[in-house]
Scaffold this active site. Structure first.
Site, PDB file in Angstrom:
ATOM      1  N   ARG A  15       0.958  -1.258   0.119  1.00  0.00           N
ATOM      2  CA  ARG A  15      -0.014   0.064  -0.021  1.00  0.00           C
ATOM      3  C   ARG A  15       0.824   1.363  -0.077  1.00  0.00           C
ATOM      4  O   ARG A  15       0.235   2.525   0.035  1.00  0.00           O
ATOM      5  CB  ARG A  15      -0.919   0.008   1.303  1.00  0.00           C
ATOM      6  CG  ARG A  15      -2.465  -0.495   1.118  1.00  0.00           C
ATOM      7  CD  ARG A  15      -2.068  -1.932   0.831  1.00  0.00           C
ATOM      8  NE  ARG A  15      -3.535  -2.794   0.677  1.00  0.00           N
ATOM      9  CZ  ARG A  15      -3.711  -4.021   0.302  1.00  0.00           C
ATOM     10  NH1 ARG A  15      -3.057  -4.781   0.454  1.00  0.00           N
ATOM     11  NH2 ARG A  15      -4.971  -4.547   0.157  1.00  0.00           N
ATOM     12  N   LYS A  65      15.357  -6.554   2.726  1.00  0.00           N
ATOM     13  CA  LYS A  65      15.851  -5.743   3.505  1.00  0.00           C
ATOM     14  C   LYS A  65      17.523  -5.758   3.882  1.00  0.00           C
ATOM     15  O   LYS A  65      18.338  -4.853   4.080  1.00  0.00           O
ATOM     16  CB  LYS A  65      14.999  -5.566   4.781  1.00  0.00           C
ATOM     17  CG  LYS A  65      13.739  -4.974   4.619  1.00  0.00           C
ATOM     18  CD  LYS A  65      12.942  -4.700   5.878  1.00  0.00           C
ATOM     19  CE  LYS A  65      11.576  -4.471   5.537  1.00  0.00           C
ATOM     20  NZ  LYS A  65      10.668  -4.213   6.552  1.00  0.00           N
ATOM     21  N   ASP A 101      11.775   1.268  10.441  1.00  0.00           N
ATOM     22  CA  ASP A 101      10.528   0.337  11.077  1.00  0.00           C
ATOM     23  C   ASP A 101      10.325   0.241  12.318  1.00  0.00           C
ATOM     24  O   ASP A 101       9.300   0.545  12.858  1.00  0.00           O
ATOM     25  CB  ASP A 101      11.171  -1.291  10.598  1.00  0.00           C
ATOM     26  CG  ASP A 101      10.788  -1.588   9.222  1.00  0.00           C
ATOM     27  OD1 ASP A 101       9.844  -1.087   8.705  1.00  0.00           O
ATOM     28  OD2 ASP A 101      11.443  -2.644   8.582  1.00  0.00           O
ATOM     29  N   GLY A 130      13.981  -9.176   9.274  1.00  0.00           N
ATOM     30  CA  GLY A 130      14.486  -7.920   9.234  1.00  0.00           C
ATOM     31  C   GLY A 130      13.683  -6.776  10.143  1.00  0.00           C
ATOM     32  O   GLY A 130      14.121  -6.183  10.946  1.00  0.00           O
ATOM     33  N   ARG A 155      18.695 -18.187  14.041  1.00  0.00           N
ATOM     34  CA  ARG A 155      18.473 -16.682  13.425  1.00  0.00           C
ATOM     35  C   ARG A 155      18.051 -15.913  14.693  1.00  0.00           C
ATOM     36  O   ARG A 155      18.453 -14.840  14.879  1.00  0.00           O
ATOM     37  CB  ARG A 155      17.200 -16.740  12.755  1.00  0.00           C
ATOM     38  CG  ARG A 155      17.116 -15.475  11.849  1.00  0.00           C
ATOM     39  CD  ARG A 155      16.553 -15.268  10.668  1.00  0.00           C
ATOM     40  NE  ARG A 155      16.555 -14.094   9.973  1.00  0.00           N
ATOM     41  CZ  ARG A 155      16.298 -13.941   8.690  1.00  0.00           C
ATOM     42  NH1 ARG A 155      15.811 -14.876   7.783  1.00  0.00           N
ATOM     43  NH2 ARG A 155      16.268 -12.578   7.988  1.00  0.00           N
TER      44      ARG A 155
END
Length: 272
Positions: A15, A65, A101, A130, A155
């Protein structure tokens, strides 16, 4: 004409063009913000040669990212810490990268759940991608102790290791164990998006004064948030994060700092 875009794979669902198009019209700027779908096998080359793309900058979405961060000549401190970038721009002929972010995440909570960080305690973060990296960074900054749970333990361990003593890692299947003492719970995974599975978390064990949020915004009320609301917990959807993280990028590319308004939110909600 100044051109910027959102870049990812896939990117058709974004969007961001609607958001930036609204601001371009509001400021009467002759610019364009579109979508660039980048196939995985050409992503590295695309970002390495970004100055030749015809774009002044743009937003980076999944799954690039980290790739974008590595390609940038100049990285802001937050990008250096988390290793991921969502905002790019060309300055002095070189690629610059930022990660907004975290600021977007915090601004959304400050707006829709005032006081969410007044007495920071334990926070449970689902996911270690990310976006999770930026969320963890801002939670640490706001004083929380963070538990990161992820399907792939390694991770989560890499992310937690950036904040010794402040962040800890475990597997996603152990989420209920930590939810029982968490005053803040956030889903940063894609689970809960339309057609993309669900999160197996027992909302009944979460403290009744906890805040629960999801960075997913399609659907606006994800199954995760729906279960939390049914329990009577305070919830915040992910749309505000999308809106607020877009502000710095627009200012970089088009030279005006926009505002997140109720009218803009209603416009995006109507398109979900």
């Amino acid at each position: 004409m100044i051109r910027a875009a959102v870049m990812g794979w896939p990117v058709s669902q974004s969007r961001s063009p609607l958001i930036h198009g609204y601001w371009l019209k509001q400021f009467d700027i002759k610019g364009d913000y579109g979508r660039v779908a980048i196939e995985p096998d050409r992503a590295g080359d695309f970002f390495a040669r970004f100055a030749d793309s015809g774009l002044i900058g743009g937003n980076v979405t999944i799954p690039y990212k980290e790739v974008a961060a590595r390609a940038a000549y100049h990285r802001t401190p937050i990008v250096e810490r988390v290793g991921a970038a969502n905002t790019l721009w060309i300055e002095d002929s070189v690629l610059h990268a930022d990660n907004t972010d975290g600021t977007g995440f915090a601004a959304n909570l400050d707006e829709r759940a005032p006081g969410w960080d007044r007495t920071p305690g334990e926070a449970l973060v689902l996911g270690a991608g990310g976006a999770a990296a930026a969320v963890v960074d801002v939670l640490i900054d706001r004083g929380f102790s963070v538990r990161i749970v992820n399907r792939t333990l390694s991770r989560a361990e890499v992310l937690a290791a950036r904040y010794p003593g402040r962040a800890h890692a475990d597997v996603l299947s152990e989420a209920n164990r930590y939810a029982a003492t968490a005053g803040f719970v956030v889903n940063t995974t894609s689970l809960g998006m339309k057609g993309d599975g669900a999160i197996d978390l027992d909302m009944s064990v979460i403290p009744e004064d906890a805040v629960v949020t999801d960075i997913v915004y399609v659907p606006l009320v994800t199954p995760f948030l729906g279960m939390a609301a049914a329990r009577g917990l305070r919830t915040v959807d992910g749309l505000g994060m999308l809106l607020h993280q877009a502000v710095p990028g627009f200012e970089h590319w088009f030279g005006r700092r926009p505002s997140v308004t109720a009218e803009l939110r209603a416009l995006i909600e109507a398109d979900l």
